[in-house]
Design a protein around this motif. Structure first.
Motif, PDB file in Angstrom:
ATOM      1  N   GLN A  35       0.833  -1.206   0.000  1.00 62.77           N
ATOM      2  CA  GLN A  35       0.000   0.000   0.000  1.00 62.77           C
ATOM      3  C   GLN A  35       0.868   1.256   0.000  1.00 62.77           C
ATOM      4  OE1 GLN A  35      -0.388  -2.615   2.110  1.00 62.77           O
ATOM      5  NE2 GLN A  35      -2.217  -3.505   1.156  1.00 62.77           N
ATOM      6  N   ASN A  38       2.381   1.631  -3.472  1.00 60.67           N
ATOM      7  CA  ASN A  38       1.337   2.076  -4.394  1.00 60.67           C
ATOM      8  C   ASN A  38       1.054   3.566  -4.228  1.00 60.67           C
ATOM      9  OD1 ASN A  38      -1.848   2.599  -4.698  1.00 60.67           O
ATOM     10  ND2 ASN A  38      -1.210   1.085  -6.208  1.00 60.67           N
ATOM     11  N   THR A  42       1.672   6.559  -6.901  1.00 59.70           N
ATOM     12  CA  THR A  42       0.550   7.448  -7.242  1.00 59.70           C
ATOM     13  C   THR A  42       0.955   8.907  -7.114  1.00 59.70           C
ATOM     14  OG1 THR A  42      -1.079   5.796  -6.548  1.00 59.70           O
ATOM     15  CG2 THR A  42      -1.826   8.084  -6.666  1.00 59.70           C
ATOM     16  N   ALA A  75       2.132  -3.810  -6.745  1.00 61.25           N
ATOM     17  CA  ALA A  75       1.559  -2.572  -6.196  1.00 61.25           C
ATOM     18  C   ALA A  75       1.954  -1.373  -7.046  1.00 61.25           C
ATOM     19  CB  ALA A  75       2.028  -2.385  -4.754  1.00 61.25           C
ATOM     20  N   GLN A  78       0.022  -1.498 -10.298  1.00 63.55           N
ATOM     21  CA  GLN A  78      -1.363  -1.068 -10.115  1.00 63.55           C
ATOM     22  C   GLN A  78      -1.448   0.452 -10.031  1.00 63.55           C
ATOM     23  OE1 GLN A  78      -4.128  -3.232 -10.198  1.00 63.55           O
ATOM     24  NE2 GLN A  78      -4.991  -1.193 -10.580  1.00 63.55           N
ATOM     25  N   GLY A  79      -0.464   1.077  -9.400  1.00 62.68           N
ATOM     26  CA  GLY A  79      -0.435   2.532  -9.349  1.00 62.68           C
ATOM     27  C   GLY A  79      -0.278   3.141 -10.727  1.00 62.68           C
TER      28      GLY A  79
END
Length: 454
Positions: A35, A38, A42, A75, A78-79
């Motif tokens: 997390q 990620n 972001t 992660a 996905q970001g």
């Protein structure tokens, strides 16, 4: 080497401070969650980190080795997916898998048995293996359309070679930067393509799939925020691993790509990429690495394979490891890598690709172009197998996808691999792949707002 502090700065009002994360990465025991990675990625794509903190973050992941942890790579991917440009409206052409395929129910006719269901497929390498071989994954992605596969390849210009996927396709006349999300949707939703598929089904013949190339700068414009920093660093970062994991189809459709092959240039990344794909929810894929550390299926020696498949008994994704060999597995002759180097420019390789797609390269003989043809057939056949279009996959209830037939040396020897070769040879002879390529070129050159005739 450029000073990171000289890179473009985000507006002061938008800067986010990740000092606590950087401190956690710099003091043992190092601990970071997916997390947190990620969120940092972001921030980078939102242009919310200073260049200095971005550099420190990438350096920390690199020197701690955390950028090789599957859950953290997933992660980060996905970001990057979340920041990408989506392609709307594809769901009507590529609906999600039936319930049985999702839950693995054995008593459901729609349960996943490895057969191709008409979804989108990709074949891509990480690059950086240093061999400078011919653009085999690019050529294979086009040739696969002659086997009825729908292909959406994601790529970019060369960074470590003289001819990347985008370079060779641009040399062949495609206007890649003009391929927008709307054009991609219209290409796959073409009424003509639907009619051709239905007609082929009625006649019992192989129809031609559609080819599309997604130019990375168009669909991942936020990479501009980190590009200068990456160029300033003397080592590879986690971003060097993300390209094969962020095909826009994977975040534009709920189910993403139906199947894929990813080639890695170092054996140690084989299992890492396979586990990363599992974290990202992928259920059908092959990760390959030639034993000479080639990021393709090798034409010279054996290739390591990490294959993902969904277990019908547990509904979980398992990773199988085995080897494939040009002769033992596919029935093809071997060729040294020096014979499949291709040209030293996009234009030279484009000319070879044109002759190959038009069926103008002799299938046998001592020439380097024949070696390149075998190299392409080898990789395309592997893609046909993982996608599930080979004849063996058509037999309901067959065990071809559940268990690999492996000999005592660890080599896959099942009939599906050689069936893949024969299917690809028919595709080469048919010229259908060239037609799919020309259709894509036509779409790439259409000016926005005009009506394209089908």
């Amino acid at each position: 080497m450029a000073d990171p502090s000289s890179c473009p700065q985000p507006p002061p009002s938008t800067i986010t401070n990740i000092s606590p994360l950087l401190k956690a990465l710099s003091q043992p025991p190092v601990s970071v969650t997916p997390q947190e990675v990620n969120l940092a990625i972001t921030h980078i794509f939102n242009n919310e980190l200073s260049p200095i903190q971005t550099t420190a973050f990438l350096a920390a992941l690199h020197y701690t080795g955390l950028d090789s942890h599957p859950e953290l790579i997933a992660a980060a991917a996905q970001g990057m997916r979340d920041a990408g440009v989506k392609i709307p409206g594809l769901e009507s052409r590529f609906p999600p898998a039936p319930r049985g395929e999702v839950d693995g129910s054995e008593d459901n006719d729609d349960a996943d048995d490895g057969r191709y269901r008409g979804g989108l497929v990709d074949i891509v390498g990480t690059g950086g293996d240093g061999y400078g071989t011919f653009n085999v994954s690019t050529t294979s992605s086009i040739l696969a359309t002659a086997c009825g596969i729908q292909v959406c390849k994601h790529g970019n210009k060369a960074s470590t070679s003289t001819s990347g996927s985008a370079d060779i396709l641009a040399a062949l006349g495609a206007d890649l930067s003009n391929v927008t999300p709307d054009k991609v949707r219209n290409l796959f939703l073409s009424p003509q393509r639907k009619e051709e598929k239905e007609e082929a089904g009625q006649q019992g013949t192989e129809h031609t799939g559609t080819f599309c190339f997604l130019f990375s700068p168009t669909f991942h414009p936020s990479m501009k925020h980190v590009a200068p920093i990456r160029k300033s660093l003397p080592y590879r970062t986690i971003f060097n691993l993300l390209g094969p994991l962020v095909n826009p189809i994977d975040y534009s459709l709920p189910q993403g790509l139906e199947a894929r092959i990813i080639g890695v240039g170092q054996h140690r990344f084989g299992r890492i990429f396979a586990e990363t794909l599992v974290h990202l929810g992928v259920t059908r894929a092959m990760v390959v690495c030639g034993s000479e550390n080639l990021d393709e299926v090798s034409p010279a020696v054996f290739t390591h394979v990490w294959k993902l498949r969904k277990s019908k008994s547990t509904a979980s994704v398992v990773i199988e490891e085995f080897k494939i060999h040009p002769t033992v597995t596919f029935g093809l002759p071997t060729h040294p890598l020096t014979s499949v180097a291709g040209g030293h420019s996009p234009q030279t390789n484009a000319a070879i690709l044109t002759r190959l797609l038009r069926g103008q390269i002799p299938p046998t003989g001592p020439s380097d172009e024949t070696a390149i043809l075998d190299f392409v057939i080898l990789n395309t056949a592997a893609l046909c197998v993982v996608a599930g279009v080979v004849p063996s996959a058509a037999h309901k209830g067959s065990r071809w996808v559940d268990e690999e037939e492996v000999d005592e040396g660890g080599y896959a020897v099942g009939r599906k691999w050689r069936e893949g070769v024969e299917m690809v040879r028919r595709g080469v002879e048919s010229g259908r792949a060239w037609a799919a390529w020309e259709e894509f070129v036509g779409v790439s050159k259409v000016v926005e707002g005009t009506v394209r005739k089908h």
